[in-house]
Design a protein around this motif. Structure first.
Motif, mmCIF file in Angstrom:
data_model
loop_
_atom_site.group_PDB
_atom_site.id
_atom_site.type_symbol
_atom_site.label_atom_id
_atom_site.label_comp_id
_atom_site.label_asym_id
_atom_site.label_seq_id
_atom_site.Cartn_x
_atom_site.Cartn_y
_atom_site.Cartn_z
ATOM 1 N N PHE A 145 39.532 -24.173 1.578
ATOM 2 C CA PHE A 145 39.099 -25.322 2.376
ATOM 3 C C PHE A 145 39.801 -26.598 1.911
ATOM 4 N N VAL A 146 39.805 -26.842 0.601
ATOM 5 C CA VAL A 146 40.424 -28.051 0.062
ATOM 6 C C VAL A 146 41.928 -28.043 0.324
ATOM 7 N N GLY A 147 42.570 -26.894 0.080
ATOM 8 C CA GLY A 147 44.004 -26.805 0.308
ATOM 9 C C GLY A 147 44.376 -27.048 1.754
ATOM 10 N N LEU A 148 43.620 -26.452 2.683
ATOM 11 C CA LEU A 148 43.936 -26.609 4.105
ATOM 12 C C LEU A 148 43.522 -27.979 4.629
ATOM 13 N N HIS A 182 42.694 -13.758 4.907
ATOM 14 C CA HIS A 182 41.365 -13.455 4.376
ATOM 15 C C HIS A 182 40.330 -14.147 5.242
ATOM 16 N N SER A 183 39.132 -13.583 5.302
ATOM 17 C CA SER A 183 38.084 -14.150 6.148
ATOM 18 C C SER A 183 37.766 -15.596 5.777
ATOM 19 N N SER A 184 37.973 -15.962 4.502
ATOM 20 C CA SER A 184 37.667 -17.326 4.084
ATOM 21 C C SER A 184 38.600 -18.344 4.725
ATOM 22 N N VAL A 185 39.786 -17.918 5.156
ATOM 23 C CA VAL A 185 40.695 -18.830 5.840
ATOM 24 C C VAL A 185 40.126 -19.190 7.204
ATOM 25 N N TYR A 186 39.588 -18.198 7.917
ATOM 26 C CA TYR A 186 38.913 -18.472 9.186
ATOM 27 C C TYR A 186 37.749 -19.441 8.969
ATOM 28 N N LYS A 187 36.987 -19.200 7.928
ATOM 29 C CA LYS A 187 35.832 -20.045 7.640
ATOM 30 C C LYS A 187 36.268 -21.474 7.343
ATOM 31 N N ALA A 188 37.328 -21.621 6.560
ATOM 32 C CA ALA A 188 37.811 -22.950 6.196
ATOM 33 C C ALA A 188 38.275 -23.735 7.411
ATOM 34 N N ILE A 189 39.052 -23.108 8.280
ATOM 35 C CA ILE A 189 39.566 -23.865 9.430
ATOM 36 C C ILE A 189 38.466 -24.131 10.449
ATOM 37 N N ASP A 197 40.244 -20.152 16.505
ATOM 38 C CA ASP A 197 41.291 -19.714 17.433
ATOM 39 C C ASP A 197 42.662 -20.295 17.094
ATOM 40 N N SER A 198 42.696 -21.274 16.199
ATOM 41 C CA SER A 198 43.991 -21.848 15.822
ATOM 42 C C SER A 198 44.763 -20.949 14.866
ATOM 43 N N LEU A 199 44.104 -19.921 14.317
ATOM 44 C CA LEU A 199 44.787 -19.024 13.387
ATOM 45 C C LEU A 199 45.543 -17.956 14.168
ATOM 46 N N GLU A 200 46.834 -17.914 13.975
ATOM 47 C CA GLU A 200 47.682 -16.928 14.636
ATOM 48 C C GLU A 200 48.118 -15.881 13.621
ATOM 49 N N LEU A 261 53.081 -25.066 3.060
ATOM 50 C CA LEU A 261 52.842 -23.691 2.614
ATOM 51 C C LEU A 261 51.646 -23.657 1.673
ATOM 52 N N HIS A 262 50.607 -22.971 2.100
ATOM 53 C CA HIS A 262 49.429 -22.733 1.257
ATOM 54 C C HIS A 262 49.436 -21.265 0.843
ATOM 55 N N VAL A 263 49.240 -20.992 -0.454
ATOM 56 C CA VAL A 263 49.218 -19.623 -0.954
ATOM 57 C C VAL A 263 47.794 -19.255 -1.356
ATOM 58 N N ASP A 264 47.272 -18.215 -0.725
ATOM 59 C CA ASP A 264 45.966 -17.664 -1.104
ATOM 60 C C ASP A 264 46.223 -16.593 -2.158
#
Length: 468
Positions: A145-148, A182-189, A197-200, A261-264
């Motif tokens: 969340f913080v990174g994005l 990862h599911s947490s990326v969806y949660k963060a955005i 829906d912005s995640l491609e 570039l964000h690295v999980d």
């Protein structure tokens, strides 16, 4: 109430001695404790009028709840990506509670300096340059969340907009590109207002969860030509098969197209600890922001993670706290202006303790041993007629399924319930390329090669139980 508090305070040594005895008893039995339990239904408590005191509450906890705590801190818990707690981190965590510092970065305590020291040690462990600043957060979800959020601010500046100040009105949608998010990326955005829906999802390499660089280049080219905004999320260890994107090549692409570039690297970043695995995270230091968990492979108590970034000022623009009684500078130790939390626990202390106690060699040994154990279990799965390995064992994770055609979610669930009831180990379900599957993650410092036989026998015994 005052009398009870005063009485407990006067007996604090006896109370803490009792807690110490119970803690040692629990830790001594972790290896034999059921890895997963099926807790019973319990009645709700009635709030006592005067309270029963610390000792009475300890008695109640032991009699009603303690036996139903899982062995998640033990060597056979392979669910999610769950580490344990090293002895030094436990000491640091206890002292965190005792000293009870509100680690916001204020000048009334040395806690901020210790946090910066811990971040410096972690940068050395992960091979990150001095250009990266870091701060502790609660977990990988909040780190993403913080990174994005910082990436969103960067994108806004590219269009002449301070999003943290003015919002996103008038800006086109910000695309988030990733091969296997990862599911947490969806949660963060979702929390950031970018929208799920912005995640491609960009095409991955055949039979892999790693992104196809040609497909990523093509999509970046399209977005560049249309003038759309985007952020790239790279994986340093996917949650199912521990697959790694080519971070160095992605960094080249992001530099070429002017993209964040964000690295999980929640747990996969620990490949940097082992010389033989370091190529997997080559280029990670070039990222604009990086997520790494501490309560995974660092083996410190929950909750603890870090977000690293090259853009501290942008991070401050997003999370700046404007209260007059708080300092407003952008220094790396003014944590109240760097994360969503204004008040938080002194998470850095357990990390500092364990890093100083076991050093680079200690973590290289833990990571190497966990990977060797996962490889051996994977070899047994591959050689077995009862299971089917779905991906190569690259690090500490194994993804597999039951033998046979058209395995269903119901079959997987029944098997995992039998595993849990058996108590020898604990695993979690997943989907791998839309097929029902099972995950194992070997992340605990206490897991050794001597555990393999018990784990394997537990896996086979659950098969018989599930089919009976």
């Amino acid at each position: 109430m005052y009398e009870q508090l005063h009485a407990d305070h006067s007996r604090i040594e006896q109370i803490l001695t009792r807690v110490l005895e119970d803690s040692v008893r629990f830790l001594s039995a972790t290896g034999s404790r059921p890895a997963g339990v099926v807790p019973p239904a319990t009645d709700a408590e009635t709030l006592p009028q005067e309270g029963i005191g610390a000792t009475g509450t300890l008695d109640l906890f032991q009699s009603k709840y303690a036996d139903w705590m899982s062995g998640s801190a033990g060597p056979h818990y392979f669910g999610l990506v769950t580490g344990g707690a090293t002895p030094a981190s436990i000491a640091g965590d206890w002292l965190t509670t005792i000293y009870d510092q509100n680690a916001t970065g204020s000048s009334d305590s040395i806690a901020p300096q210790i946090e910066l020291a811990a971040i410096g040690l972690l940068c050395q462990l992960f091979g990150l340059s001095s250009e990266h600043a870091g701060v502790f957060v609660s977990g990988a979800t909040m780190a993403n969340f913080v990174g994005l959020a910082t990436a969103r601010q960067w994108v806004g500046h590219r269009r002449g907009v301070d999003i943290a100040k003015s919002g996103m009105s008038g800006l086109p949608p910000i695309r988030v590109l990733c091969g296997t998010p990862h599911s947490s990326v969806y949660k963060a955005i979702a929390m950031l207002g970018l929208g799920r829906d912005s995640l491609e999802r960009i095409e991955t390499l055949p039979g892999h969860e790693a992104v196809d660089l040609v497909a990523m280049r093509n999509r970046l080219t399209e977005l560049n030509e249309s003038g759309d905004l985007c952020v790239v999320v790279a994986n340093a260890g996917t949650v199912n098969s521990v697959d790694y994107d080519d971070i160095d090549a992605l960094a080249d692409l992001c530099h070429e197209f002017g993209v964040w570039l964000h690295v999980d690297a929640a747990f996969g970043g620990f490949a940097a600890c082992v010389p033989e695995k370091q190529s997997l995270v080559a280029g990670m230091d070039r990222a604009d922001s990086i997520t790494i968990d501490a309560h995974k492979w660092l083996n410190v108590p929950y909750d603890s993670a870090m977000i690293f970034t090259r853009h501290l000022q942008l991070q401050r623009e997003v999370f700046q706290n404007s209260a007059a009684y708080l300092e407003a500078d952008a220094s790396p130790s003014n944590f109240v202006n760097l994360t969503p939390e204004n008040s938080r626990r002194f998470r850095a202390l357990p990390a500092w303790f364990t890093l100083m106690a076991y050093g680079r060699d200690g973590y290289r040994e833990i990571v190497t041993r966990n990977c060797q154990i996962a490889e051996e279990i994977g070899n047994r799965i591959e050689a077995s007629s009862a299971f089917r390995l779905l991906a190569p064992v690259r690090m500490n994770g194994i993804v597999f399924t039951l033998a046979g055609d058209d395995v269903t979610h119901g079959q997987i669930q029944a098997y995992l319930q039998a595993v849990q009831a058996g108590g020898v180990l604990y695993m979690t379900p997943t989907e791998y390329f839309d097929a029902p599957a099972i995950r194992i993650s070997v992340t605990n410092w206490r897991t050794t090669e001597h555990d393999i036989a018990d784990v394997w026998n537990g896996m086979l015994a659950a098969l018989e139980s599930a089919s009976s």
